[in-house]
Design a protein around this motif. Structure first.
Motif, mmCIF file in Angstrom:
data_model
loop_
_atom_site.group_PDB
_atom_site.id
_atom_site.type_symbol
_atom_site.label_atom_id
_atom_site.label_comp_id
_atom_site.label_asym_id
_atom_site.label_seq_id
_atom_site.Cartn_x
_atom_site.Cartn_y
_atom_site.Cartn_z
ATOM 1 N N CYS A 1 -31.771 74.447 -89.850
ATOM 2 C CA CYS A 1 -30.821 73.838 -90.876
ATOM 3 C C CYS A 1 -30.289 72.652 -90.601
ATOM 4 O O CYS A 1 -29.366 72.078 -90.794
ATOM 5 N N GLY A 2 -31.460 71.581 -90.065
ATOM 6 C CA GLY A 2 -31.012 70.338 -89.454
ATOM 7 C C GLY A 2 -30.322 69.982 -88.480
ATOM 8 O O GLY A 2 -30.009 68.761 -87.999
ATOM 9 N N ARG A 3 -30.231 71.244 -87.589
ATOM 10 C CA ARG A 3 -29.594 71.089 -86.430
ATOM 11 C C ARG A 3 -30.425 71.533 -85.345
ATOM 12 O O ARG A 3 -31.474 72.302 -85.498
ATOM 13 N N THR A 4 -30.087 71.253 -84.190
ATOM 14 C CA THR A 4 -31.182 71.517 -82.842
ATOM 15 C C THR A 4 -30.101 72.474 -82.176
ATOM 16 O O THR A 4 -29.167 72.182 -81.594
ATOM 17 N N LEU A 5 -30.620 73.818 -81.859
ATOM 18 C CA LEU A 5 -29.837 74.804 -81.133
ATOM 19 C C LEU A 5 -30.454 74.870 -79.663
ATOM 20 O O LEU A 5 -31.571 74.725 -79.533
#
Length: 333
Positions: free
Chosen positions: A55-59
């Protein structure tokens, strides 16, 4: 999934999507079938740290999460199917659907943090390394810590890929592909994730073969709550499409809405020959038929007993696939 208004939330999914049912027959093995050893250890070639886009983030994960909180019934079921039951330390939104028979006994033993949203205290007490949430709406810094605040303390938040923007109109059945790939990487079990994916592919391939060359069946996707009729778009339209049907209300709902109130007069006027009725919560088919017979007796689908029932929560993860297979079997017997 974004918090819905009072009352409508029940009709809308007890959602989502949404209880969500499991895989049914097919090559996927039993609930929690992957061994605990498989879940704990990364196979040869897997290296941590790993990073996963969501969702547009990097985990970022330095190791596989040991403590997971699930924010949706179907998400819990997918974690169980992947052999990760021993990692689940809590679940919330437990009223989002009745667990499928395949997973019910396992889910019943898992700690419940809330039938709806968890309290901040309950969530933090679970000490999760990973929260797999149904949307970002709860993480506002008031009800729950923000996603950034949780990340700073070592808790990653992964959002169901179909609900990245809390907009259920964009969800599809095949969103499960993205989440399966991510979970395989995060937990170091890509092989198990591929097995589940292969089962999904085969089940949907069988449906596609079954409906090949047939004209889509026009259907109205409906549910009721306290005497009001609702219609649905979003993932339910996708379920209908994959099952060889065409939702006659697709694209007609207000912008950004995947469900909307529907006047009885409009439904009578359109006079659909087939209804797909979404059962919410503990609602039974008998109760739904009684309502339809009393309120919509002239509608062709009701007159001719062309009403097919799905749990309203057959919408996300493995349950979306189950929804496709059940609807296709009913429509194209």
């Amino acid at each position: 999934m974004k918090k819905l208004g009072a009352g409508v939330a029940v009709a809308a999914l007890l959602v989502v999507t949404a209880g969500l049912t499991g895989c049914g027959s097919g090559s996927t093995t039993g609930a929690g079938s992957a061994s605990a050893a498989d879940a704990r250890s990364a196979p040869a070639g897997t290296r941590y740290p790993v990073e996963v886009a969501n969702c547009g983030r990097t985990l970022h994960f330095d190791e596989a999460p040991a403590r997971v909180v699930s924010g949706w019934t179907t998400s819990t079921e997918l974690l169980i199917e992947l052999g990760l039951t021993d990692r689940i330390v809590g679940q919330y939104n437990t009223s989002s659907g009745t667990p499928a028979a395949k997973y019910a006994s396992v889910e019943a033993k898992l700690p419940a943090l809330g039938t709806g949203a968890p309290t901040r205290e309950a969530l933090l007490a679970a000490r999760p390394d990973l929260i797999w949430a149904d949307g970002s709406y709860l993480f506002d810094g008031r009800q729950l810590p923000t996603i950034a605040e949780l990340a700073a303390q070592g808790t990653q938040v992964m959002i169901l890929s179909g609900f990245c923007t809390d907009d259920a109109t964009k969800a599809t059945v095949r969103d499960v592909d993205t989440d399966l790939t991510a979970l395989g990487m995060i937990f170091g079990i890509p092989g198990r994730a591929r097995q589940v994916q292969a089962d999904i592919n085969e089940r949907l391939r069988q449906v596609a073969t079954k409906i090949q060359g047939r004209d889509p069946v026009p259907v109205a996707v409906v549910a009721t709550y306290q005497g009001t009729v609702y219609t649905y778009d979003g993932v339910y339209t996708d379920i209908a499409r994959l099952a060889g049907a065409r939702n006659i209300y697709a694209g007609t709902l207000p912008k950004g809405k995947y469900f909307s109130e529907l006047s009885v007069e409009d439904l009578i006027s359109k006079n659909p020959g087939t209804l797909v009725y979404l059962l919410s919560g503990s609602e039974t088919e008998a109760e739904a038929r009684k309502f339809l017979t009393s309120r919509l007796p002239t509608v062709a689908a009701v007159r001719n007993n062309r009403v097919f029932f799905l749990p309203q929560s057959d919408s996300a993860n493995l349950a979306g696939v189950e929804g496709v297979t059940k609807l296709a079997a009913a429509l194209h017997a």
